[in-house]
Enzyme design. Structure first.
Site, PDB file in Angstrom:
ATOM      1  N   SER A   9       0.839  -1.198   0.000  1.00  0.00           N
ATOM      2  CA  SER A   9       0.000   0.000   0.000  1.00  0.00           C
ATOM      3  C   SER A   9       0.876   1.250   0.000  1.00  0.00           C
ATOM      4  O   SER A   9       1.837   1.333   0.767  1.00  0.00           O
ATOM      5  CB  SER A   9      -0.890   0.007   1.237  1.00  0.00           C
ATOM      6  OG  SER A   9      -1.445   1.292   1.417  1.00  0.00           O
ATOM      7  N   ASP A  57      -5.381  -7.306   5.057  1.00  0.00           N
ATOM      8  CA  ASP A  57      -4.894  -5.921   5.072  1.00  0.00           C
ATOM      9  C   ASP A  57      -4.985  -5.355   6.486  1.00  0.00           C
ATOM     10  O   ASP A  57      -6.064  -5.319   7.076  1.00  0.00           O
ATOM     11  CB  ASP A  57      -5.790  -5.110   4.111  1.00  0.00           C
ATOM     12  CG  ASP A  57      -5.427  -3.636   4.010  1.00  0.00           C
ATOM     13  OD1 ASP A  57      -4.387  -3.230   4.555  1.00  0.00           O
ATOM     14  OD2 ASP A  57      -6.201  -2.899   3.365  1.00  0.00           O
ATOM     15  N   MET A 108      -9.855   6.913   0.950  1.00  0.00           N
ATOM     16  CA  MET A 108     -10.658   7.177   2.156  1.00  0.00           C
ATOM     17  C   MET A 108     -11.383   8.503   2.008  1.00  0.00           C
ATOM     18  O   MET A 108     -10.788   9.487   1.557  1.00  0.00           O
ATOM     19  CB  MET A 108      -9.748   7.253   3.379  1.00  0.00           C
ATOM     20  CG  MET A 108      -8.904   6.021   3.585  1.00  0.00           C
ATOM     21  SD  MET A 108      -7.803   6.274   4.981  1.00  0.00           S
ATOM     22  CE  MET A 108      -6.919   4.715   4.975  1.00  0.00           C
ATOM     23  N   MET A 138     -10.284  -7.273   6.514  1.00  0.00           N
ATOM     24  CA  MET A 138      -9.532  -6.224   7.216  1.00  0.00           C
ATOM     25  C   MET A 138      -9.117  -6.754   8.589  1.00  0.00           C
ATOM     26  O   MET A 138      -9.956  -7.264   9.341  1.00  0.00           O
ATOM     27  CB  MET A 138     -10.400  -4.972   7.407  1.00  0.00           C
ATOM     28  CG  MET A 138     -10.641  -4.156   6.153  1.00  0.00           C
ATOM     29  SD  MET A 138      -9.146  -3.645   5.293  1.00  0.00           S
ATOM     30  CE  MET A 138      -8.343  -2.620   6.528  1.00  0.00           C
ATOM     31  N   HIS A 161      -1.450  -1.516  -3.882  1.00  0.00           N
ATOM     32  CA  HIS A 161      -2.708  -1.319  -3.147  1.00  0.00           C
ATOM     33  C   HIS A 161      -2.939   0.178  -2.950  1.00  0.00           C
ATOM     34  O   HIS A 161      -2.088   0.888  -2.398  1.00  0.00           O
ATOM     35  CB  HIS A 161      -2.586  -2.044  -1.809  1.00  0.00           C
ATOM     36  CG  HIS A 161      -3.834  -2.113  -1.003  1.00  0.00           C
ATOM     37  ND1 HIS A 161      -4.818  -3.062  -1.209  1.00  0.00           N
ATOM     38  CD2 HIS A 161      -4.257  -1.363   0.042  1.00  0.00           C
ATOM     39  CE1 HIS A 161      -5.785  -2.898  -0.324  1.00  0.00           C
ATOM     40  NE2 HIS A 161      -5.474  -1.862   0.456  1.00  0.00           N
ATOM     41  N   HIS A 192      -8.669  -0.083  -3.092  1.00  0.00           N
ATOM     42  CA  HIS A 192      -9.473  -0.385  -1.899  1.00  0.00           C
ATOM     43  C   HIS A 192     -10.270   0.857  -1.533  1.00  0.00           C
ATOM     44  O   HIS A 192      -9.717   1.832  -1.011  1.00  0.00           O
ATOM     45  CB  HIS A 192      -8.510  -0.805  -0.770  1.00  0.00           C
ATOM     46  CG  HIS A 192      -9.173  -1.080   0.535  1.00  0.00           C
ATOM     47  ND1 HIS A 192      -8.467  -1.179   1.720  1.00  0.00           N
ATOM     48  CD2 HIS A 192     -10.470  -1.294   0.863  1.00  0.00           C
ATOM     49  CE1 HIS A 192      -9.301  -1.452   2.701  1.00  0.00           C
ATOM     50  NE2 HIS A 192     -10.525  -1.511   2.223  1.00  0.00           N
ATOM     51  N   ASP A 212      -5.284   2.917  -1.300  1.00  0.00           N
ATOM     52  CA  ASP A 212      -6.280   3.108  -0.240  1.00  0.00           C
ATOM     53  C   ASP A 212      -6.987   4.449  -0.392  1.00  0.00           C
ATOM     54  O   ASP A 212      -6.398   5.498  -0.130  1.00  0.00           O
ATOM     55  CB  ASP A 212      -5.585   3.073   1.130  1.00  0.00           C
ATOM     56  CG  ASP A 212      -5.208   1.664   1.536  1.00  0.00           C
ATOM     57  OD1 ASP A 212      -6.096   0.785   1.547  1.00  0.00           O
ATOM     58  OD2 ASP A 212      -4.017   1.433   1.842  1.00  0.00           O
ATOM     59  N   MET A 219     -12.498   2.787   0.725  1.00  0.00           N
ATOM     60  CA  MET A 219     -13.076   2.934   2.065  1.00  0.00           C
ATOM     61  C   MET A 219     -13.944   4.172   2.023  1.00  0.00           C
ATOM     62  O   MET A 219     -13.646   5.195   2.635  1.00  0.00           O
ATOM     63  CB  MET A 219     -11.950   3.043   3.109  1.00  0.00           C
ATOM     64  CG  MET A 219     -11.265   1.703   3.343  1.00  0.00           C
ATOM     65  SD  MET A 219      -9.663   1.891   4.135  1.00  0.00           S
ATOM     66  CE  MET A 219      -8.663   2.232   2.712  1.00  0.00           C
TER      67      MET A 219
END
Ligand code: DX5
Ligand code: ZN
Length: 220
Positions: free
Chosen positions: A7, A174, A36, A136, A32, A65, A34, A67
């Protein structure tokens, strides 16, 4: 097949190209990403412009990913910006199947993730619909946390269901994964390993090489 998916969340963004090149040189085949939104999780990371820049500067498989709350609003855009796989949260949508179909319709892979408080059985109905399940092992939102041991049993449980059903669904983990505990995730049957702080701090290429060596020992 095993994949190492470092990540970039904890990376020095001024050095992103160097970091990504070192991860690849060390053997990473996934990256990866992330995302958010400050709503589904407390922090805000980055979004489309960063993904787009990364896409133009690497051929690594981009494992995105999300979120974010109500991810269906943004799937087409993330695909346009270069995602190869989009994982969304079970807890963030009203209709899991419709979201999976929306992702697949865009011609990319679909993943489904569960937070630590969500039981493994939540993903059971979708195992054959998705390309990947993401368990997770920390509360999503921040890098550098310690893995929650109670989440570990979910990995074995989901691996057992995948194998019993003769599926090829990938199982990603993760959160809090380090060189000194990655074996615990691999022995339970995870085959896609995410590492943030343990990958992008210090000697990045060497970190990636060591993770990949560990993963080779457990390859099926
Ligand atoms: C956490 C993110 C992770 C994070 C992992 O919400 O989903 O991907 O970057 O970081 P580490 O490996 O430091 O726990
Ligand atoms: Zn993540």
């Amino acid at each position: 097949m095993n994949h190492f998916s470092p990540s970039i969340l904890s990376a020095d963004f001024m050095q992103l190209q160097t970091t990504i090149d070192a991860l690849k040189k060390g053997g990473a085949d996934y990256l990866h990403i992330d995302v958010m939104d400050g709503v589904f999780v407390p922090s805000i990371s980055f979004g489309m412009p960063v993904l787009s820049c990364v896409r133009h500067n690497t051929d690594l498989f981009l494992d995105v990913h999300l979120m974010i709350d109500n991810p269906q609003r943004y799937i087409e855009e993330f695909v346009k910006c270069g995602a190869d796989l989009i994982t969304f949260h079970y807890e963030a949508v009203e209709d899991v199947t419709a979201t999976i179909e929306q992702i697949r319709k865009q011609g990319v892979k679909a993943g489904l993730s569960i937070c630590p408080e969500t039981p493994a059985k939540a993903v059971l109905p979708y195992l054959s619909q998705v390309d990947m399940i993401l368990v997770m092992t920390v509360h999503p939102g921040f890098g550098g946390q310690t893995c929650i041991p109670e989440c570990m049993d979910k990995i074995s449980e989901i691996r057992q269901w995948i194998d019993e059903k003769h599926l090829t669904t990938d199982l990603e983990v993760d959160g809090g994964i380090k060189l000194d505990n990655v074996d615990q995730f691999l022995t339970r049957g995870a085959n896609v390993i995410v590492a943030g702080s343990a990958a992008v701090k210090g000697n990045v290429e060497e970190n990636a090489r060591r993770f990949c060596e560990m993963m080779k020992q457990y390859s099926k």
